[in-house]
Design a protein around this motif. Sequence first.
Motif, PDB file in Angstrom:
ATOM      1  N   ASP A 104       0.790  -1.217  -0.015  1.00  0.00           N
ATOM      2  CA  ASP A 104      -0.036   0.111  -0.007  1.00  0.00           C
ATOM      3  C   ASP A 104       0.924   1.028  -0.005  1.00  0.00           C
ATOM      4  O   ASP A 104       0.410   2.263  -0.586  1.00  0.00           O
ATOM      5  CB  ASP A 104      -0.979   0.191   1.020  1.00  0.00           C
ATOM      6  CG  ASP A 104      -1.795  -1.048   1.203  1.00  0.00           C
ATOM      7  OD1 ASP A 104      -2.498  -1.481   0.096  1.00  0.00           O
ATOM      8  OD2 ASP A 104      -2.248  -1.520   2.187  1.00  0.00           O
ATOM      9  N   VAL A 105       2.238   1.290   0.370  1.00  0.00           N
ATOM     10  CA  VAL A 105       2.933   2.390   0.793  1.00  0.00           C
ATOM     11  C   VAL A 105       3.986   2.289  -0.162  1.00  0.00           C
ATOM     12  O   VAL A 105       4.619   3.386  -0.799  1.00  0.00           O
ATOM     13  CB  VAL A 105       3.541   2.486   2.217  1.00  0.00           C
ATOM     14  CG1 VAL A 105       4.349   3.581   2.405  1.00  0.00           C
ATOM     15  CG2 VAL A 105       2.273   2.392   2.987  1.00  0.00           C
ATOM     16  N   PHE A 106       4.782   1.242  -0.675  1.00  0.00           N
ATOM     17  CA  PHE A 106       5.997   1.170  -1.390  1.00  0.00           C
ATOM     18  C   PHE A 106       5.919   0.221  -2.612  1.00  0.00           C
ATOM     19  O   PHE A 106       5.104  -0.653  -2.698  1.00  0.00           O
ATOM     20  CB  PHE A 106       7.002   0.459  -0.537  1.00  0.00           C
ATOM     21  CG  PHE A 106       7.374   1.142   0.683  1.00  0.00           C
ATOM     22  CD1 PHE A 106       8.209   2.141   0.520  1.00  0.00           C
ATOM     23  CD2 PHE A 106       6.963   0.930   2.052  1.00  0.00           C
ATOM     24  CE1 PHE A 106       8.712   3.027   1.522  1.00  0.00           C
ATOM     25  CE2 PHE A 106       7.386   1.744   3.024  1.00  0.00           C
ATOM     26  CZ  PHE A 106       8.127   2.980   2.855  1.00  0.00           C
ATOM     27  N   ASP A 107       6.488   0.551  -3.535  1.00  0.00           N
ATOM     28  CA  ASP A 107       6.975  -0.323  -4.560  1.00  0.00           C
ATOM     29  C   ASP A 107       8.228  -0.774  -4.446  1.00  0.00           C
ATOM     30  O   ASP A 107       9.306  -0.034  -3.884  1.00  0.00           O
ATOM     31  CB  ASP A 107       7.151   0.371  -6.075  1.00  0.00           C
ATOM     32  CG  ASP A 107       5.654   0.595  -6.549  1.00  0.00           C
ATOM     33  OD1 ASP A 107       4.864  -0.188  -6.108  1.00  0.00           O
ATOM     34  OD2 ASP A 107       5.486   2.010  -6.911  1.00  0.00           O
ATOM     35  N   LEU A 108       8.527  -1.971  -4.835  1.00  0.00           N
ATOM     36  CA  LEU A 108       9.693  -2.546  -4.766  1.00  0.00           C
ATOM     37  C   LEU A 108      10.599  -2.463  -6.189  1.00  0.00           C
ATOM     38  O   LEU A 108      10.079  -2.825  -7.066  1.00  0.00           O
ATOM     39  CB  LEU A 108       9.902  -4.146  -4.499  1.00  0.00           C
ATOM     40  CG  LEU A 108      10.784  -5.090  -3.802  1.00  0.00           C
ATOM     41  CD1 LEU A 108      11.012  -4.073  -2.662  1.00  0.00           C
ATOM     42  CD2 LEU A 108      10.641  -6.146  -3.629  1.00  0.00           C
ATOM     43  N   ASP A 109      11.701  -1.644  -6.231  1.00  0.00           N
ATOM     44  CA  ASP A 109      12.347  -1.358  -7.456  1.00  0.00           C
ATOM     45  C   ASP A 109      13.183  -2.600  -7.815  1.00  0.00           C
ATOM     46  O   ASP A 109      13.337  -3.658  -7.093  1.00  0.00           O
ATOM     47  CB  ASP A 109      13.196  -0.307  -7.259  1.00  0.00           C
ATOM     48  CG  ASP A 109      14.431  -0.371  -6.610  1.00  0.00           C
ATOM     49  OD1 ASP A 109      15.010  -1.413  -6.233  1.00  0.00           O
ATOM     50  OD2 ASP A 109      15.332   0.821  -6.403  1.00  0.00           O
ATOM     51  N   GLU A 110      13.968  -2.474  -8.969  1.00  0.00           N
ATOM     52  CA  GLU A 110      14.475  -3.836  -9.728  1.00  0.00           C
ATOM     53  C   GLU A 110      15.857  -4.337  -8.600  1.00  0.00           C
ATOM     54  O   GLU A 110      16.218  -5.222  -8.795  1.00  0.00           O
ATOM     55  CB  GLU A 110      15.088  -3.431 -10.864  1.00  0.00           C
ATOM     56  CG  GLU A 110      16.020  -2.177 -11.422  1.00  0.00           C
ATOM     57  CD  GLU A 110      15.292  -0.911 -11.087  1.00  0.00           C
ATOM     58  OE1 GLU A 110      15.984   0.220 -10.947  1.00  0.00           O
ATOM     59  OE2 GLU A 110      14.175  -0.849 -11.260  1.00  0.00           O
ATOM     60  N   ASP A 111      16.462  -3.440  -7.818  1.00  0.00           N
ATOM     61  CA  ASP A 111      17.606  -3.611  -6.987  1.00  0.00           C
ATOM     62  C   ASP A 111      16.890  -4.355  -5.563  1.00  0.00           C
ATOM     63  O   ASP A 111      17.582  -4.366  -4.755  1.00  0.00           O
ATOM     64  CB  ASP A 111      18.236  -2.371  -6.570  1.00  0.00           C
ATOM     65  CG  ASP A 111      18.704  -1.960  -8.020  1.00  0.00           C
ATOM     66  OD1 ASP A 111      19.162  -2.943  -8.914  1.00  0.00           O
ATOM     67  OD2 ASP A 111      18.915  -0.764  -8.256  1.00  0.00           O
ATOM     68  N   GLY A 112      15.454  -4.151  -5.505  1.00  0.00           N
ATOM     69  CA  GLY A 112      15.011  -4.870  -4.020  1.00  0.00           C
ATOM     70  C   GLY A 112      14.877  -3.705  -2.995  1.00  0.00           C
ATOM     71  O   GLY A 112      14.515  -4.018  -1.968  1.00  0.00           O
ATOM     72  N   ALA A 113      14.889  -2.397  -3.596  1.00  0.00           N
ATOM     73  CA  ALA A 113      14.663  -1.230  -2.599  1.00  0.00           C
ATOM     74  C   ALA A 113      13.351  -0.729  -2.391  1.00  0.00           C
ATOM     75  O   ALA A 113      12.537  -0.994  -3.629  1.00  0.00           O
ATOM     76  CB  ALA A 113      15.768  -0.092  -2.952  1.00  0.00           C
ATOM     77  N   TYR A 114      12.818  -0.501  -1.580  1.00  0.00           N
ATOM     78  CA  TYR A 114      11.410   0.099  -1.248  1.00  0.00           C
ATOM     79  C   TYR A 114      11.644   1.700  -1.480  1.00  0.00           C
ATOM     80  O   TYR A 114      12.263   2.404  -1.090  1.00  0.00           O
ATOM     81  CB  TYR A 114      11.271   0.128   0.149  1.00  0.00           C
ATOM     82  CG  TYR A 114      10.917  -1.461   0.480  1.00  0.00           C
ATOM     83  CD1 TYR A 114       9.885  -2.352   0.277  1.00  0.00           C
ATOM     84  CD2 TYR A 114      12.090  -2.104   1.285  1.00  0.00           C
ATOM     85  CE1 TYR A 114       9.740  -3.623   0.684  1.00  0.00           C
ATOM     86  CE2 TYR A 114      11.841  -3.634   1.695  1.00  0.00           C
ATOM     87  CZ  TYR A 114      10.716  -4.224   1.163  1.00  0.00           C
ATOM     88  OH  TYR A 114      10.626  -5.548   1.542  1.00  0.00           O
ATOM     89  N   ARG A 115      10.775   1.846  -2.498  1.00  0.00           N
ATOM     90  CA  ARG A 115      10.433   3.370  -2.872  1.00  0.00           C
ATOM     91  C   ARG A 115       8.963   3.526  -2.765  1.00  0.00           C
ATOM     92  O   ARG A 115       8.041   2.818  -2.918  1.00  0.00           O
ATOM     93  CB  ARG A 115      10.456   3.522  -4.382  1.00  0.00           C
ATOM     94  CG  ARG A 115      12.111   2.880  -4.949  1.00  0.00           C
ATOM     95  CD  ARG A 115      13.056   4.072  -4.635  1.00  0.00           C
ATOM     96  NE  ARG A 115      14.346   3.548  -4.894  1.00  0.00           N
ATOM     97  CZ  ARG A 115      15.487   3.491  -4.051  1.00  0.00           C
ATOM     98  NH1 ARG A 115      15.368   4.020  -2.988  1.00  0.00           N
ATOM     99  NH2 ARG A 115      16.704   3.214  -4.472  1.00  0.00           N
TER     100      ARG A 115
END
Length: 122
Positions: A104-115
Amino acid sequence: MTDLFATESKLQPAEMRIAKFGLGAVVRHRVYPFRGVVFDVDPVFDNTEEWWLAIPEEVRPRKDQPFYHLLAENAESEYVAYVSEQNLVPDTSGEALRHAGIPDVFDLDEDGAYRLRSAHAN
């Protein structure tokens, strides 16, 4: 006559600290067995006095430091935690977080980081 600006802030700008952890940082508690992802930061303590006084005095954190709102989890549950900077360290385990609120708050980017999802950005 009351000075309106006298009560506006208890800390002067020079006393404010820069937060060590940013939004999306994965952290763990220094003492207790939980970890989570930062979704908000208060530059200084901004919770109730009752909450603060409920913490045992010998481990009660200072108020003049950043406090972090976490989507937190331990082995048994998921919850929202409010934690002082002095009690957090980076989580370098690389283990995925399972908190149900993360999508609900974050997307996971291609490096596995929370955005932050764009709907939650300020």
